[in-house]
Design a protein around this motif. Sequence first.
Motif, PDB file in Angstrom:
ATOM      1  N   LYS A  72       0.818  -1.238   0.000  1.00  0.00           N
ATOM      2  CA  LYS A  72       0.000   0.000   0.000  1.00  0.00           C
ATOM      3  C   LYS A  72       0.839   1.271   0.000  1.00  0.00           C
ATOM      4  CE  LYS A  72      -3.572  -2.220   2.742  1.00  0.00           C
ATOM      5  NZ  LYS A  72      -2.626  -3.137   3.297  1.00  0.00           N
ATOM      6  N   LYS A  73       1.894   1.274  -0.763  1.00  0.00           N
ATOM      7  CA  LYS A  73       2.704   2.494  -0.889  1.00  0.00           C
ATOM      8  C   LYS A  73       2.146   3.412  -1.980  1.00  0.00           C
ATOM      9  CE  LYS A  73       7.213   0.645   0.483  1.00  0.00           C
ATOM     10  NZ  LYS A  73       7.777   1.683   1.329  1.00  0.00           N
ATOM     11  N   ASN A  74       1.313   2.848  -2.850  1.00  0.00           N
ATOM     12  CA  ASN A  74       0.753   3.609  -3.971  1.00  0.00           C
ATOM     13  C   ASN A  74       1.823   4.383  -4.735  1.00  0.00           C
ATOM     14  OD1 ASN A  74      -1.900   2.747  -3.474  1.00  0.00           O
ATOM     15  ND2 ASN A  74      -2.136   4.293  -1.873  1.00  0.00           N
ATOM     16  N   CYS A  75       2.933   3.721  -4.961  1.00  0.00           N
ATOM     17  CA  CYS A  75       4.097   4.404  -5.552  1.00  0.00           C
ATOM     18  C   CYS A  75       4.123   4.347  -7.080  1.00  0.00           C
ATOM     19  CB  CYS A  75       5.368   3.771  -5.006  1.00  0.00           C
ATOM     20  SG  CYS A  75       5.469   2.010  -5.404  1.00  0.00           S
ATOM     21  N   GLY A  76       3.350   3.419  -7.679  1.00  0.00           N
ATOM     22  CA  GLY A  76       3.308   3.337  -9.143  1.00  0.00           C
ATOM     23  C   GLY A  76       4.518   2.665  -9.772  1.00  0.00           C
ATOM     24  N   GLU A  77       5.332   2.007  -8.971  1.00  0.00           N
ATOM     25  CA  GLU A  77       6.526   1.368  -9.559  1.00  0.00           C
ATOM     26  C   GLU A  77       6.201   0.055 -10.278  1.00  0.00           C
ATOM     27  OE1 GLU A  77      10.126   1.230  -7.207  1.00  0.00           O
ATOM     28  OE2 GLU A  77       9.411   2.932  -6.045  1.00  0.00           O
ATOM     29  N   CYS A  78       4.936  -0.350 -10.236  1.00  0.00           N
ATOM     30  CA  CYS A  78       4.556  -1.651 -10.786  1.00  0.00           C
ATOM     31  C   CYS A  78       3.771  -1.570 -12.098  1.00  0.00           C
ATOM     32  CB  CYS A  78       3.690  -2.379  -9.779  1.00  0.00           C
ATOM     33  SG  CYS A  78       2.231  -1.414  -9.363  1.00  0.00           S
ATOM     34  N   ARG A  79       3.813  -0.459 -12.824  1.00  0.00           N
ATOM     35  CA  ARG A  79       3.025  -0.265 -14.054  1.00  0.00           C
ATOM     36  C   ARG A  79       1.617   0.231 -13.775  1.00  0.00           C
ATOM     37  NH1 ARG A  79       1.649  -4.589 -17.923  1.00  0.00           N
ATOM     38  NH2 ARG A  79       2.161  -6.164 -16.367  1.00  0.00           N
TER      39      ARG A  79
ATOM     40  N   THR B   1      -1.603   2.921  -8.622  1.00  0.00           N
ATOM     41  CA  THR B   1      -1.689   2.659  -7.179  1.00  0.00           C
ATOM     42  C   THR B   1      -1.865   1.151  -6.938  1.00  0.00           C
ATOM     43  OG1 THR B   1      -4.066   2.942  -7.209  1.00  0.00           O
ATOM     44  CG2 THR B   1      -2.781   4.916  -6.722  1.00  0.00           C
ATOM     45  N   CYS B   2      -1.944   0.784  -5.651  1.00  0.00           N
ATOM     46  CA  CYS B   2      -2.006  -0.646  -5.309  1.00  0.00           C
ATOM     47  C   CYS B   2      -3.332  -1.314  -5.714  1.00  0.00           C
ATOM     48  CB  CYS B   2      -1.792  -0.832  -3.808  1.00  0.00           C
ATOM     49  SG  CYS B   2      -0.184  -0.249  -3.271  1.00  0.00           S
ATOM     50  N   MET B   3      -4.447  -0.551  -5.664  1.00  0.00           N
ATOM     51  CA  MET B   3      -5.743  -1.187  -5.963  1.00  0.00           C
ATOM     52  C   MET B   3      -5.824  -1.678  -7.417  1.00  0.00           C
ATOM     53  SD  MET B   3      -8.356  -2.215  -4.423  1.00  0.00           S
ATOM     54  CE  MET B   3      -9.478  -3.318  -5.241  1.00  0.00           C
ATOM     55  N   PRO B   4      -5.499  -0.822  -8.407  1.00  0.00           N
ATOM     56  CA  PRO B   4      -5.517  -1.365  -9.776  1.00  0.00           C
ATOM     57  C   PRO B   4      -4.508  -2.484  -9.973  1.00  0.00           C
ATOM     58  CG  PRO B   4      -4.887   0.972  -9.789  1.00  0.00           C
ATOM     59  CD  PRO B   4      -5.296   0.630  -8.393  1.00  0.00           C
ATOM     60  N   PHE B   5      -3.422  -2.454  -9.193  1.00  0.00           N
ATOM     61  CA  PHE B   5      -2.451  -3.552  -9.290  1.00  0.00           C
ATOM     62  C   PHE B   5      -3.107  -4.858  -8.819  1.00  0.00           C
ATOM     63  CE2 PHE B   5       0.959  -6.154  -7.315  1.00  0.00           C
ATOM     64  CZ  PHE B   5       1.708  -6.393  -8.452  1.00  0.00           C
ATOM     65  N   ALA B   6      -3.835  -4.776  -7.693  1.00  0.00           N
ATOM     66  CA  ALA B   6      -4.521  -5.977  -7.183  1.00  0.00           C
ATOM     67  C   ALA B   6      -5.496  -6.513  -8.230  1.00  0.00           C
ATOM     68  CB  ALA B   6      -5.266  -5.637  -5.886  1.00  0.00           C
TER      69      ALA B   6
ATOM     70  N   GLU C 197       6.032  -7.906  -9.978  1.00  0.00           N
ATOM     71  CA  GLU C 197       6.177  -6.535 -10.476  1.00  0.00           C
ATOM     72  C   GLU C 197       6.182  -5.508  -9.339  1.00  0.00           C
ATOM     73  OE1 GLU C 197       3.580  -5.537 -13.769  1.00  0.00           O
ATOM     74  OE2 GLU C 197       3.606  -7.631 -14.394  1.00  0.00           O
ATOM     75  N   CYS C 198       5.726  -5.912  -8.159  1.00  0.00           N
ATOM     76  CA  CYS C 198       5.783  -4.990  -7.009  1.00  0.00           C
ATOM     77  C   CYS C 198       7.103  -5.242  -6.272  1.00  0.00           C
ATOM     78  CB  CYS C 198       4.613  -5.217  -6.054  1.00  0.00           C
ATOM     79  SG  CYS C 198       4.810  -4.283  -4.510  1.00  0.00           S
ATOM     80  N   PRO C 199       8.034  -4.295  -6.324  1.00  0.00           N
ATOM     81  CA  PRO C 199       9.350  -4.530  -5.709  1.00  0.00           C
ATOM     82  C   PRO C 199       9.316  -4.556  -4.189  1.00  0.00           C
ATOM     83  CG  PRO C 199       9.217  -2.281  -6.571  1.00  0.00           C
ATOM     84  CD  PRO C 199       7.939  -2.965  -6.964  1.00  0.00           C
TER      85      PRO C 199
HETATM   86  S1  SF4 Z   1       1.611  -2.598  -5.711  1.00  0.00           S
HETATM   87 FE1  SF4 Z   1       2.502  -1.089  -7.097  1.00  0.00          FE
HETATM   88  S2  SF4 Z   1       1.792   0.845  -6.262  1.00  0.00           S
HETATM   89 FE2  SF4 Z   1       1.543  -0.667  -4.650  1.00  0.00          FE
HETATM   90  S3  SF4 Z   1       3.428  -0.639  -3.481  1.00  0.00           S
HETATM   91 FE3  SF4 Z   1       3.689  -2.211  -5.001  1.00  0.00          FE
HETATM   92  S4  SF4 Z   1       4.718  -1.157  -6.672  1.00  0.00           S
HETATM   93 FE4  SF4 Z   1       3.840   0.425  -5.361  1.00  0.00          FE
END
Ligand code: SF4
Length: 258
Positions: free
Chosen positions: A12-19, A22-27, A39-41
């Motif tokens: 839940k960092k919502n950092c956008g490092e995963c494409r 935020t974390c919700m669309p990533f989930a 993809e989430c480092p």
């Molecule tokens: S899921 Fe994406 S937005 Fe959320 S912490 Fe990981 S890299 Fe950042």
Amino acid sequence: MNPIELYKKLPKKNCGECRQKTCMPFALAVIKGEAELSECPYLTGDARDDVQASLKKSDWREELITKLREEVKGINFSDIAEGIGAELKDNALVIKCMGREFIISTDGEITTRGHMTPWIKILLLHYIRTAGKGELSSKWISYGEMKSGMVKASSFQRECEEPLKEFFDDNFDKTMSVLQRLGAQTCEGFPTPNAFHLYLLPKIPVVILYWPKEEEFESKVKIIFDSTVDRFLDAESVIFLVEGLVKNIEVNLFLDKK
Ligand code: SF4
């Protein structure tokens, strides 16, 4: 596991490092099979293993893979290898897919160098199970001209051709370079000079045609297939296959930006 349950386990960092932004669309993307946990480092070690195990338990794709593997076990690889354009090595099939080699053992286990998503396992097992044969015709048809393609032609355009068009519009050179890394070659004899020939699977070549925006004409992408494509995969699986190509390009473009 649903997206909310997965979201709760993310950093839940919502950092956008995963494409994703935020974390919700990533989930959501992970649940839909459009993104990988790796993809989430910030999701590492035991936490990642724990989420992976929960995903696996409820994953329909894993169930399908198990079912397809059972079906593949009953196939004599030497009967079908030539027909599907695979190589037979130590009783296993070696199949090239988008520039990578995959080895499929007689019990349906698949290995390759590097990471492998469930969609590629499903496609390869399905391709083997279909056991198509015959020479390619070198006659090109649109998706809509495939058997049952008409019904799904608008999905194909939306899920496959539209995103590819956006990649080209955004950065033609980078998209072309990613395609070349996946094994595409420029080709001639088509109504645009931006024509790329690529084997998605040994008996499933495609040509990707791109027209950039010109005066009053919008840019356009058309993907065409050898007219024998139906023998090797059904129309629905072909969408799945080309969607895989689109995701592959998206991931490569994203990694190139980093
Ligand atoms: S899921 Fe994406 S937005 Fe959320 S912490 Fe990981 S890299 Fe950042």
